[in-house]
Design an enzyme around this catalytic site. Sequence first.
Site, PDB file in Angstrom:
ATOM      1  N   ARG A  23      21.411 -11.098  -1.450  1.00 51.97           N
ATOM      2  CA  ARG A  23      20.079 -10.750  -1.951  1.00 51.97           C
ATOM      3  C   ARG A  23      19.828 -11.247  -3.364  1.00 51.97           C
ATOM      4  O   ARG A  23      18.698 -11.386  -3.792  1.00 51.97           O
ATOM      5  CB  ARG A  23      19.888  -9.228  -1.940  1.00 51.97           C
ATOM      6  N   GLN A  46      12.708   3.132 -28.278  1.00 52.74           N
ATOM      7  CA  GLN A  46      11.607   2.197 -28.089  1.00 52.74           C
ATOM      8  C   GLN A  46      12.153   0.901 -27.508  1.00 52.74           C
ATOM      9  O   GLN A  46      13.238   0.466 -27.866  1.00 52.74           O
ATOM     10  CB  GLN A  46      10.952   1.927 -29.450  1.00 52.74           C
ATOM     11  N   ASN A  48      11.044  -3.221 -26.790  1.00 49.80           N
ATOM     12  CA  ASN A  48      10.110  -4.240 -27.257  1.00 49.80           C
ATOM     13  C   ASN A  48      10.315  -5.535 -26.487  1.00 49.80           C
ATOM     14  O   ASN A  48      11.431  -5.848 -26.074  1.00 49.80           O
ATOM     15  CB  ASN A  48      10.325  -4.517 -28.746  1.00 49.80           C
ATOM     16  N   ARG A  59      12.094 -15.689 -35.898  1.00 49.32           N
ATOM     17  CA  ARG A  59      11.630 -14.327 -36.183  1.00 49.32           C
ATOM     18  C   ARG A  59      12.734 -13.643 -36.971  1.00 49.32           C
ATOM     19  O   ARG A  59      13.812 -13.399 -36.463  1.00 49.32           O
ATOM     20  CB  ARG A  59      11.317 -13.583 -34.893  1.00 49.32           C
ATOM     21  N   HIS A  62      14.916  -9.541 -40.502  1.00 48.05           N
ATOM     22  CA  HIS A  62      14.320  -8.225 -40.689  1.00 48.05           C
ATOM     23  C   HIS A  62      15.375  -7.126 -40.808  1.00 48.05           C
ATOM     24  O   HIS A  62      16.427  -7.210 -40.201  1.00 48.05           O
ATOM     25  CB  HIS A  62      13.420  -7.865 -39.499  1.00 48.05           C
ATOM     26  N   LYS A  72      19.979  -2.034 -32.703  1.00 43.39           N
ATOM     27  CA  LYS A  72      19.202  -2.825 -31.752  1.00 43.39           C
ATOM     28  C   LYS A  72      20.119  -3.326 -30.651  1.00 43.39           C
ATOM     29  O   LYS A  72      21.271  -3.673 -30.900  1.00 43.39           O
ATOM     30  CB  LYS A  72      18.560  -4.037 -32.440  1.00 43.39           C
ATOM     31  N   HIS A 119      18.451  -8.849 -39.191  1.00 47.21           N
ATOM     32  CA  HIS A 119      18.471  -9.454 -37.860  1.00 47.21           C
ATOM     33  C   HIS A 119      17.330 -10.447 -37.710  1.00 47.21           C
ATOM     34  O   HIS A 119      16.225 -10.232 -38.201  1.00 47.21           O
ATOM     35  CB  HIS A 119      18.329  -8.366 -36.795  1.00 47.21           C
ATOM     36  N   TYR A 132      14.301  -6.103 -26.221  1.00 50.29           N
ATOM     37  CA  TYR A 132      15.273  -5.350 -27.000  1.00 50.29           C
ATOM     38  C   TYR A 132      14.855  -3.895 -27.157  1.00 50.29           C
ATOM     39  O   TYR A 132      13.687  -3.548 -27.091  1.00 50.29           O
ATOM     40  CB  TYR A 132      15.549  -6.011 -28.348  1.00 50.29           C
ATOM     41  N   LYS A 167       4.345 -14.002 -43.046  1.00 52.50           N
ATOM     42  CA  LYS A 167       5.065 -12.817 -43.533  1.00 52.50           C
ATOM     43  C   LYS A 167       6.563 -13.091 -43.631  1.00 52.50           C
ATOM     44  O   LYS A 167       7.188 -12.796 -44.656  1.00 52.50           O
ATOM     45  CB  LYS A 167       4.801 -11.628 -42.606  1.00 52.50           C
TER      46      LYS A 167
END
Length: 176
Positions: A23, A46, A48, A59, A62, A72, A119, A132, A167
């Site tokens: 399968r 959360q 994302n 990205r 941060h 994370k 990160h 994530y 940013k």
Amino acid sequence: MKFTETKLKGAFIIELEPFNDLRGSFARTFCANEFKEHGLNTHMVQSNLSVSHPKHTLRGMHFQVQGAEEAKLMRCQKGSILDTIIDIRKDSDTYCQYVQLELTDKNNTMLYVPEGFAHGFLTLEEDCEVFYQVSEFYQPGKESGIRWNDPLFGVVWPTNNPVISEKDAAHPNYIK
């Protein structure tokens, strides 16, 4: 799941162990009991999804501050990325060191990033999707960042000209 700690204490490479049959396949991507056995934060509040269209979209880098620090759990579900973490825990033996890991939609690998790390990731092809989970809710005003090419860390990227937000491009060098 197979857990392998990186050279940065508390950061783990997690290899999924898919079960395959006619399968397709099945694999667990999170088990609170197994994460707890390895001393990892199991409180994910959360989830994302980051979608990046151009190759070499960057990205990062941060991090969160003032009680909003996040663990994370990173996974690339479409395409491939170079996930990068920097240990910015001032009391750590690996303070200011970094680790990079290629996460792809084919290699069944995730990266667990503990609290106290900067990160970011760079897409290695077009149309990447990164899923994530994080251990804290987003709190405006408690986010920060480091310039992606800060010479203090010497992070090696496969491009010198990433696609980056205004940013993220405006993040300062890290003050040690």
